[in-house]
Design a protein around this motif. Sequence first.
Motif, PDB file in Angstrom:
ATOM      1  N   LEU A  60      -4.828 -12.898   3.845  1.00 37.54           N
ATOM      2  CA  LEU A  60      -3.649 -13.168   4.529  1.00 37.54           C
ATOM      3  C   LEU A  60      -3.667 -13.689   5.906  1.00 37.54           C
ATOM      4  O   LEU A  60      -2.874 -14.657   6.320  1.00 37.54           O
ATOM      5  CB  LEU A  60      -2.779 -12.075   4.049  1.00 37.54           C
ATOM      6  N   MET A  61      -4.452 -12.956   6.773  1.00 42.09           N
ATOM      7  CA  MET A  61      -4.210 -13.365   8.118  1.00 42.09           C
ATOM      8  C   MET A  61      -4.942 -14.610   8.650  1.00 42.09           C
ATOM      9  O   MET A  61      -4.316 -15.056   9.606  1.00 42.09           O
ATOM     10  CB  MET A  61      -4.910 -11.940   8.829  1.00 42.09           C
ATOM     11  N   ALA A 194       4.378 -11.302   3.202  1.00 43.74           N
ATOM     12  CA  ALA A 194       3.516 -10.842   2.436  1.00 43.74           C
ATOM     13  C   ALA A 194       2.587  -9.935   3.090  1.00 43.74           C
ATOM     14  O   ALA A 194       2.231  -8.693   2.379  1.00 43.74           O
ATOM     15  CB  ALA A 194       2.569 -11.921   1.941  1.00 43.74           C
ATOM     16  N   VAL A 195       2.227  -9.910   4.073  1.00 46.44           N
ATOM     17  CA  VAL A 195       1.647  -9.068   5.141  1.00 46.44           C
ATOM     18  C   VAL A 195       2.453  -7.808   5.180  1.00 46.44           C
ATOM     19  O   VAL A 195       1.749  -6.536   4.842  1.00 46.44           O
ATOM     20  CB  VAL A 195       1.548  -9.532   6.744  1.00 46.44           C
ATOM     21  N   ARG A 196       3.828  -7.923   5.321  1.00 51.69           N
ATOM     22  CA  ARG A 196       4.873  -6.800   5.400  1.00 51.69           C
ATOM     23  C   ARG A 196       4.408  -5.864   4.137  1.00 51.69           C
ATOM     24  O   ARG A 196       4.687  -4.769   4.081  1.00 51.69           O
ATOM     25  CB  ARG A 196       6.302  -7.041   5.750  1.00 51.69           C
ATOM     26  N   ILE A 197       4.536  -6.735   2.857  1.00 47.86           N
ATOM     27  CA  ILE A 197       4.437  -6.052   1.800  1.00 47.86           C
ATOM     28  C   ILE A 197       3.217  -5.118   1.476  1.00 47.86           C
ATOM     29  O   ILE A 197       3.092  -3.956   1.021  1.00 47.86           O
ATOM     30  CB  ILE A 197       4.508  -6.941   0.335  1.00 47.86           C
ATOM     31  N   VAL A 198       1.987  -5.604   2.094  1.00 46.09           N
ATOM     32  CA  VAL A 198       0.503  -5.110   2.061  1.00 46.09           C
ATOM     33  C   VAL A 198       0.632  -3.907   2.864  1.00 46.09           C
ATOM     34  O   VAL A 198      -0.242  -2.824   2.434  1.00 46.09           O
ATOM     35  CB  VAL A 198      -0.288  -6.235   2.444  1.00 46.09           C
ATOM     36  N   LEU A 199       1.474  -4.079   4.060  1.00 43.42           N
ATOM     37  CA  LEU A 199       1.419  -2.933   4.765  1.00 43.42           C
ATOM     38  C   LEU A 199       2.134  -1.702   4.363  1.00 43.42           C
ATOM     39  O   LEU A 199       1.633  -0.330   4.659  1.00 43.42           O
ATOM     40  CB  LEU A 199       2.173  -3.208   6.334  1.00 43.42           C
ATOM     41  N   TRP A 200       2.900  -1.796   3.096  1.00 51.67           N
ATOM     42  CA  TRP A 200       3.429  -0.892   2.426  1.00 51.67           C
ATOM     43  C   TRP A 200       2.290   0.221   1.769  1.00 51.67           C
ATOM     44  O   TRP A 200       2.393   1.240   1.472  1.00 51.67           O
ATOM     45  CB  TRP A 200       4.241  -1.143   1.400  1.00 51.67           C
ATOM     46  N   LEU A 201       1.198  -0.458   1.657  1.00 50.33           N
ATOM     47  CA  LEU A 201       0.003   0.188   1.074  1.00 50.33           C
ATOM     48  C   LEU A 201      -1.070   0.917   2.070  1.00 50.33           C
ATOM     49  O   LEU A 201      -2.033   1.353   1.760  1.00 50.33           O
ATOM     50  CB  LEU A 201      -0.820  -0.901   0.057  1.00 50.33           C
ATOM     51  N   SER A 202      -0.752   0.707   3.217  1.00 51.06           N
ATOM     52  CA  SER A 202      -1.488   1.262   4.361  1.00 51.06           C
ATOM     53  C   SER A 202      -1.695   2.963   4.334  1.00 51.06           C
ATOM     54  O   SER A 202      -3.107   3.239   4.430  1.00 51.06           O
ATOM     55  CB  SER A 202      -1.005   0.987   5.691  1.00 51.06           C
ATOM     56  N   PRO A 203      -0.537   3.639   3.625  1.00 53.17           N
ATOM     57  CA  PRO A 203      -1.166   5.212   3.374  1.00 53.17           C
ATOM     58  C   PRO A 203      -2.477   5.272   2.472  1.00 53.17           C
ATOM     59  O   PRO A 203      -3.225   6.109   2.841  1.00 53.17           O
ATOM     60  CB  PRO A 203       0.152   5.620   2.817  1.00 53.17           C
ATOM     61  N   LEU A 204      -2.448   4.325   1.600  1.00 53.08           N
ATOM     62  CA  LEU A 204      -3.559   4.352   0.608  1.00 53.08           C
ATOM     63  C   LEU A 204      -5.049   4.062   1.372  1.00 53.08           C
ATOM     64  O   LEU A 204      -5.963   4.746   1.216  1.00 53.08           O
ATOM     65  CB  LEU A 204      -3.498   3.563  -0.379  1.00 53.08           C
ATOM     66  N   ALA A 205      -4.831   3.053   2.037  1.00 47.06           N
ATOM     67  CA  ALA A 205      -6.332   2.958   3.094  1.00 47.06           C
ATOM     68  C   ALA A 205      -6.529   3.991   3.794  1.00 47.06           C
ATOM     69  O   ALA A 205      -7.527   4.361   4.302  1.00 47.06           O
ATOM     70  CB  ALA A 205      -5.727   1.493   3.639  1.00 47.06           C
ATOM     71  N   ALA A 206      -5.327   4.417   4.595  1.00 50.15           N
ATOM     72  CA  ALA A 206      -5.563   5.609   5.616  1.00 50.15           C
ATOM     73  C   ALA A 206      -6.304   6.973   5.028  1.00 50.15           C
ATOM     74  O   ALA A 206      -7.196   7.452   5.222  1.00 50.15           O
ATOM     75  CB  ALA A 206      -4.229   6.070   6.084  1.00 50.15           C
ATOM     76  N   SER A 275      -6.581  -4.067  13.659  1.00 48.79           N
ATOM     77  CA  SER A 275      -5.485  -4.454  14.732  1.00 48.79           C
ATOM     78  C   SER A 275      -4.786  -5.732  14.147  1.00 48.79           C
ATOM     79  O   SER A 275      -3.515  -5.610  14.473  1.00 48.79           O
ATOM     80  CB  SER A 275      -5.879  -4.576  16.065  1.00 48.79           C
ATOM     81  N   LEU A 276      -5.333  -6.531  13.238  1.00 50.90           N
ATOM     82  CA  LEU A 276      -4.627  -7.429  12.884  1.00 50.90           C
ATOM     83  C   LEU A 276      -3.400  -7.008  11.729  1.00 50.90           C
ATOM     84  O   LEU A 276      -2.631  -7.969  11.128  1.00 50.90           O
ATOM     85  CB  LEU A 276      -5.605  -8.387  12.043  1.00 50.90           C
ATOM     86  N   ALA A 277      -3.755  -5.571  11.298  1.00 50.46           N
ATOM     87  CA  ALA A 277      -2.595  -5.328  10.662  1.00 50.46           C
ATOM     88  C   ALA A 277      -1.182  -5.287  10.989  1.00 50.46           C
ATOM     89  O   ALA A 277      -0.285  -5.269  10.629  1.00 50.46           O
ATOM     90  CB  ALA A 277      -2.924  -3.738  10.110  1.00 50.46           C
ATOM     91  N   VAL A 278      -1.424  -5.237  12.429  1.00 52.53           N
ATOM     92  CA  VAL A 278       0.112  -5.114  12.985  1.00 52.53           C
ATOM     93  C   VAL A 278       0.495  -6.528  13.754  1.00 52.53           C
ATOM     94  O   VAL A 278       1.378  -6.270  14.576  1.00 52.53           O
ATOM     95  CB  VAL A 278       0.135  -3.839  14.199  1.00 52.53           C
ATOM     96  N   LEU A 279      -0.033  -7.479  13.450  1.00 57.57           N
ATOM     97  CA  LEU A 279       0.290  -8.702  14.237  1.00 57.57           C
ATOM     98  C   LEU A 279       1.677  -9.092  13.963  1.00 57.57           C
ATOM     99  O   LEU A 279       2.401  -9.399  14.891  1.00 57.57           O
ATOM    100  CB  LEU A 279      -0.711  -9.729  13.460  1.00 57.57           C
ATOM    101  N   ALA A 280       2.264  -8.980  12.511  1.00 60.19           N
ATOM    102  CA  ALA A 280       3.508  -9.410  12.377  1.00 60.19           C
ATOM    103  C   ALA A 280       4.525  -8.203  12.947  1.00 60.19           C
ATOM    104  O   ALA A 280       5.532  -8.999  13.542  1.00 60.19           O
ATOM    105  CB  ALA A 280       3.583  -9.626  10.730  1.00 60.19           C
ATOM    106  N   PRO A 281       4.231  -6.998  12.537  1.00 60.65           N
ATOM    107  CA  PRO A 281       5.500  -6.043  13.132  1.00 60.65           C
ATOM    108  C   PRO A 281       5.210  -6.181  14.670  1.00 60.65           C
ATOM    109  O   PRO A 281       6.168  -6.000  15.566  1.00 60.65           O
ATOM    110  CB  PRO A 281       5.064  -4.922  12.618  1.00 60.65           C
TER     111      PRO A 281
END
Length: 423
Positions: A60-61, A194-206, A275-281
């Motif tokens: 996405l990025m 789409a990025v913001r939707i994917v970020l909801w899955l960040s706890p699983l990645a963590a 760090s690209l995970a926070v580009l949109a927010p």
Amino acid sequence: MRGAPGAAGRGAVARLPGRLAFLPLLLAIGAGLAFGLAAPAAAAHMHVLTEAFIRVLGWLMCPLIFCMLVDGAAALGRNRGLGRIGLAMLGYFGAMSLLSMVAGLLAGWVLEPGIGMASASAGGAALAQPGAGTGAGVVAGYALPHWMHLLPPLQANNLVVLALALPLGLVAGTRARTPFLGAVDRARNILLAAVRIVLWLSPLAAFGAMASAAARAGLASLLPLLRFIFAINLVSVLFVFVVYGGVARLIRLPLLRFIAFLRDELVLVAVTGASLAVLAPLSDKLERLGCPRRLTDIVLPFSYSLNLAGTYLYIAMALVFLAEASAVPLGWHELAVMLGVGLLSTKGAVGVAGSALATLATTAALLHVLPADSVAMLVAIDKTMKCRLLTNVLGHGLACIVLALRDGSLDRDALRSALAVRP
């Protein structure tokens, strides 16, 4: 464009995931740590969750950065007054790059974290084993789903994207509003959503990252590297408060409040290692701080490629560390060579998982003075180097505020209002 319809809505969308994600991220970290210690054999497989998250995010990025750059370059083409931003931006990024590389080299030379270590080749082979296979798509016998290998992973260098997007945007900006720019704008909005939707899955990645790290990292194998971990974190903190603090004081920005304002983004970067995970927010947060969207759309993509003070600090200190561990004598001449090669090789390195290690390996190879396998010594601890990503994100935000002030487009009232209350 603070008065544009929907701007407040975008800010609300950005705030909601940040607030709701903060607690789940902390819970995921704790659960991952407990699982990794209690069942290391099973927890070692969990890294595939983080791998999948980063792979989808990378898909996405890349187009998102392309769209942001085209839109920003088109704004430059339409408004020649924005051309001043380009010169100021390159000057500011160049100064920060030089300062961070010099600080990293001198800190490593003074603190000597690698003095007294065992042979780099012997230590590197031993320490590389826990991370073997990381980044290759296969972890402890578990592989990513086949379809994910069709998605392009995040690359260590996105200068190709910059080179393609800028001329397209500049040419399009010289004409009246074209269907091409309309399509780019629509694609940008879709990708941001789409990025913001994917970020909801960040706890699983963590959870996956923490469980895998706890299962793999043995204290005995990491003890020789604790001095380096302590040194790079210490220097990163000093750089933030001395260099960033000095810049913040010049522009009358309360640094501690600014850091607190970005706390959700910093936590997300720390646990995902991207760090690209926070580009949109981050773009939304900066708009709330008074930076116009037209400016952040230009500055942020360039900052993610050319303004990586934390990464430069890490690479500079790591080069000195590896040289000391390999018993390579270091003097002013050797440090100057490292500085020159490092400044060239690190341009365009994106602050995502694995990119700094890849850039470090490239820089070490170009120097021709370090053992070929010496970089393997840092594989086991590379994912713990969150300080470089946190420093990068703070640098991206600070750069946008500095350049907005330089451009005369910073909304000081919005800045004071945003930092006076909890975000």
